[in-house]
Enzyme design. Sequence first.
Site, PDB file in Angstrom:
ATOM      1  CE  LYS A   1      -4.434  -5.093   1.851  1.00 17.64           C
ATOM      2  NZ  LYS A   1      -4.469  -3.934   1.146  1.00 17.64           N
TER       3      LYS A   1
HETATM    4  N1  PMP Z   1      -7.558   1.229   2.123  1.00 17.97           N
HETATM    5  C1  PMP Z   1      -6.933   0.363   1.169  1.00 17.97           C
HETATM    6  C2  PMP Z   1      -7.841   0.539  -0.125  1.00 17.97           C
HETATM    7  C3  PMP Z   1      -5.928  -0.318   1.481  1.00 17.97           C
HETATM    8  O1  PMP Z   1      -5.592  -1.203   0.583  1.00 17.97           O
HETATM    9  C4  PMP Z   1      -5.252  -0.339   2.664  1.00 17.97           C
HETATM   10  C5  PMP Z   1      -3.954  -1.064   2.949  1.00 17.97           C
HETATM   11  N2  PMP Z   1      -4.326  -2.465   3.293  1.00 17.97           N
HETATM   12  C6  PMP Z   1      -5.794   0.590   3.608  1.00 17.97           C
HETATM   13  C7  PMP Z   1      -6.864   1.162   3.611  1.00 17.97           C
HETATM   14  C8  PMP Z   1      -5.367   0.553   5.045  1.00 17.97           C
HETATM   15  O2  PMP Z   1      -5.341  -0.809   5.762  1.00 17.97           O
HETATM   16  P1  PMP Z   1      -4.306  -1.334   6.822  1.00 17.97           P
HETATM   17  O3  PMP Z   1      -4.101   0.010   7.755  1.00 17.97           O
HETATM   18  O4  PMP Z   1      -5.105  -2.529   7.334  1.00 17.97           O
HETATM   19  O5  PMP Z   1      -3.107  -1.665   6.072  1.00 17.97           O
END
Ligand code: PMP
Length: 291
Positions: free
Chosen positions: A156
């Site tokens: 991330k």
């Molecule tokens: N893809 C991206 C590019 C994101 O930024 C997120 C948000 N964190 C997600 C998927 C979903 O991840 P999560 O369920 O861990 O929030």
Amino acid sequence: MLNDQTGKIWIDGTLVDWADAKVHVLTHTLHYGSGVFEGERAYRGVIFKMDEHHRRFHTSAQMVGFEIPYSIDTLNKAADDILRINKLTEAYVRPIAWHGAESLSVACYHNSVHVAIAAWKWESYFTNGDDNAPGIRLMWSDWIRPAPNMGPVHAKACGQYITGTLGKNKAEKNGYNDILMLDYRGYIAECSGANIFMVKDGVLMTPIPDCFLNGITRLTVIDLAKSLGIPMIEKYIIPDELMQADEVFITGSAAEVQPVAEIGVQKYLTGPITEKIRQAYKKLVNGESYV
Ligand code: PMP
């Protein structure tokens, strides 16, 4: 406006007033995107899967070549403190790690590493994302998710969000809520900040996360489907299959479980499996029994 709020932000172990939570204009990460972040939600004062988020925060930093200088326990305590001090129970929580302003060489391993955690009320991630709306509208993205050798695609990482920003800007300006990106092979990938699921003939399907974030909400929904007895598969999905889906929804810590009403010209109704997963997720994050 977010920057006009009051309260405290945790920065490098200190509680700083909201208005004073500033960085130098020559901050490396501001120029080159050399940071990592997290996005979490608290329900009834408890951050859902906080430990997983902070472990991913550490892993993302390692993928980008640096160490977060605070342990998971320290981050957990800081995030809890920031909720308590700001008197928040339902909130979005944003940890971020960045490289300081000691040098503007593209290399940053000599620069200091800083960490901040902020929290605020962010009720619905989408303007029409409330429970009564028919679902969100997705626009096909002009940008694709790169191959795993084109960047730290599982982290991330700040710099990677540029295509999401470009896409979501265009989507919102055209009356959509978000974009849907294909990957470098033409398979369905994800939205700018959420993963995607589809239902066909009672089977829940989601793309294999081999070139995008394997979201914590995505993994939670896979577990929920298993406990609710909903058949579930992870597979490569081509756009044609998605066009013929019975139901589509997206998942993310900020977005939660959000039904999709449109992708480009294709329209969908919120169906029973989406509703079942959505209700179960709501109960789970609030610490209630969902089966
Ligand atoms: N893809 C991206 C590019 C994101 O930024 C997120 C948000 N964190 C997600 C998927 C979903 O991840 P999560 O369920 O861990 O929030």
